[in-house]
Design a protein around this motif. Structure first.
Motif, mmCIF file in Angstrom:
data_model
loop_
_atom_site.group_PDB
_atom_site.id
_atom_site.type_symbol
_atom_site.label_atom_id
_atom_site.label_comp_id
_atom_site.label_asym_id
_atom_site.label_seq_id
_atom_site.Cartn_x
_atom_site.Cartn_y
_atom_site.Cartn_z
ATOM 1 N N SER A 195 -8.090 4.932 4.629
ATOM 2 C CA SER A 195 -7.551 6.249 4.972
ATOM 3 C C SER A 195 -6.921 6.944 3.768
ATOM 4 C CB SER A 195 -6.504 6.122 6.083
ATOM 5 O OG SER A 195 -5.420 5.318 5.661
ATOM 6 N N SER A 196 -6.721 6.206 2.668
ATOM 7 C CA SER A 196 -6.124 6.792 1.461
ATOM 8 C C SER A 196 -7.132 6.944 0.336
ATOM 9 C CB SER A 196 -4.965 5.907 0.976
ATOM 10 O OG SER A 196 -3.913 5.912 1.905
ATOM 11 N N LEU A 200 -6.527 0.736 3.008
ATOM 12 C CA LEU A 200 -6.640 1.809 2.025
ATOM 13 C C LEU A 200 -7.767 2.793 2.308
ATOM 14 C CD1 LEU A 200 -5.932 0.026 -1.378
ATOM 15 C CD2 LEU A 200 -4.502 1.681 -0.176
ATOM 16 N N TYR A 260 -6.749 2.509 -6.067
ATOM 17 C CA TYR A 260 -7.216 3.171 -4.849
ATOM 18 C C TYR A 260 -8.729 3.297 -4.873
ATOM 19 C CZ TYR A 260 -2.436 4.165 -3.675
ATOM 20 O OH TYR A 260 -1.116 3.999 -3.349
ATOM 21 N N TYR A 303 0.835 -1.190 0.000
ATOM 22 C CA TYR A 303 0.000 0.000 0.000
ATOM 23 C C TYR A 303 0.875 1.247 0.000
ATOM 24 C CZ TYR A 303 -3.695 -3.267 0.987
ATOM 25 O OH TYR A 303 -4.572 -4.315 0.899
ATOM 26 N N THR A 304 0.631 2.104 -0.998
ATOM 27 C CA THR A 304 1.404 3.326 -1.157
ATOM 28 C C THR A 304 0.761 4.441 -0.359
ATOM 29 O OG1 THR A 304 1.916 2.611 -3.399
ATOM 30 C CG2 THR A 304 2.356 4.913 -2.883
ATOM 31 N N PRO A 305 1.553 5.305 0.280
ATOM 32 C CA PRO A 305 0.987 6.409 1.046
ATOM 33 C C PRO A 305 0.126 7.319 0.174
ATOM 34 C CG PRO A 305 3.316 6.146 1.522
ATOM 35 C CD PRO A 305 3.024 5.241 0.373
ATOM 36 N N LEU A 306 -0.860 7.958 0.782
ATOM 37 C CA LEU A 306 -1.791 8.819 0.083
ATOM 38 C C LEU A 306 -1.082 9.928 -0.676
ATOM 39 C CD1 LEU A 306 -4.662 9.803 -0.523
ATOM 40 C CD2 LEU A 306 -4.625 11.022 1.657
ATOM 41 N N SER A 307 -0.037 10.512 -0.103
ATOM 42 C CA SER A 307 0.625 11.628 -0.752
ATOM 43 C C SER A 307 1.149 11.259 -2.129
ATOM 44 C CB SER A 307 1.786 12.134 0.109
ATOM 45 O OG SER A 307 2.714 11.094 0.358
ATOM 46 N N CYS A 308 1.563 10.017 -2.292
ATOM 47 C CA CYS A 308 2.097 9.579 -3.582
ATOM 48 C C CYS A 308 0.997 9.514 -4.628
ATOM 49 C CB CYS A 308 2.764 8.202 -3.449
ATOM 50 S SG CYS A 308 4.220 8.196 -2.397
#
Length: 249
Positions: free
Chosen positions: A240-241, A238, A222, A5-10
């Motif tokens: 939260s993203s 995910l 996402y 899981y990639t952070p939301l900012s990305c």
């Protein structure tokens, strides 16, 4: 297969139309992602059920209707009343079988072509699709609705221009790709663009199970939260993203 899981900012950076360099293909769901769920459930489904009796009265024995009738289970093909009751039952239970989706697309065609039906895209969707396409990305649709229904939808929208089909490269449904919650369906879609690595695909959907399947196939993916959508599970990594808008951050 393990899913990272990639952070939301990305992902927010990737979704900025000026910063789509991380992806070559944008794969989009329809209902609850690019348009309100209420349009499908409160407008399209009732329209098809209202139009059905007249269509059956006029076209039941018409050769042009035969391809739709003959795809239904055998016990409904020769009994008009049973056919109609079966359609109502499937719609009430929201059963996503290909033969119903094909029939619904046929029933919606007149509504779109006469202007009674117009697909209400979310305000941020047209610019997002056009920006992605103009920057060299392929925009592809994957929905449980039939390909013919998808093309009617995007051919008659509230956007400017109303016909968004020129911005879309390909169309997938449960017939030519498979069920949307199965990993194999996304692998099949990826295989149609074998020159593009799975990691260069981005799939957006309101359905967390579809997102998980796409990620397991190697895509970036996402969940999307829109007004009227069911809440995402609180314990999913995910949630939260989730994306609430396709506009630039």
């Amino acid at each position: 297969m393990a899913v990272a899981y990639t952070p939301l900012s990305c992902i927010l950076a990737a979704l900025d139309p000026a910063m789509l360099a991380d992806f070559d293909v944008l794969l989009l769901d329809i209902e609850g992602t690019v348009c309100p769920i209420s349009f499908v459930k409160d407008v399209l489904f009732p329209y098809a059920l209202t139009a059905l009796p007249t269509v059956l009265d006029v076209e039941w024995d018409n050769p042009s209707f035969a391809p739709y009738r003959e795809t239904f289970p055998e016990e409904y093909r020769s009994d008009r009343e049973a056919f109609e009751s079966h359609v109502h039952d499937l719609v009430e239970r929201d059963v996503k079988v290909p033969y119903l989706k094909s029939l619904q697309g046929y029933l919606w065609r007149q509504g779109y072509e006469t202007g009674v039906l117009k697909a209400p895209l979310f305000q941020d969707v047209p610019a997002f699709i056009k920006s992605a396409q103009s920057s060299g990305k392929q925009v592809i649709i994957y929905s449980s609705g039939s390909v013919s229904a998808q093309k009617l939808f995007f051919g008659h929208t509230t956007a400017d221009p109303s016909d968004m089909r020129p911005f879309i490269s390909a169309w997938f449904d449960t017939v030519n790709a498979g069920p949307k919650t199965e990993i194999e369906s996304y692998m099949k879609i990826i295989a149609t663009r074998s020159e593009t690595a799975p990691s260069r695909w981005l799939f957006l959907s309101d359905n967390i199970n579809e997102v998980d399947a796409a990620r397991a196939a190697g895509m970036q993916s996402y969940p999307v939260v829109r007004p009227g959508n069911a809440p995402l599970p609180e314990d999913h990594p995910l949630t939260s993203s989730a994306l609430y808008s396709f506009e630039s951050a």
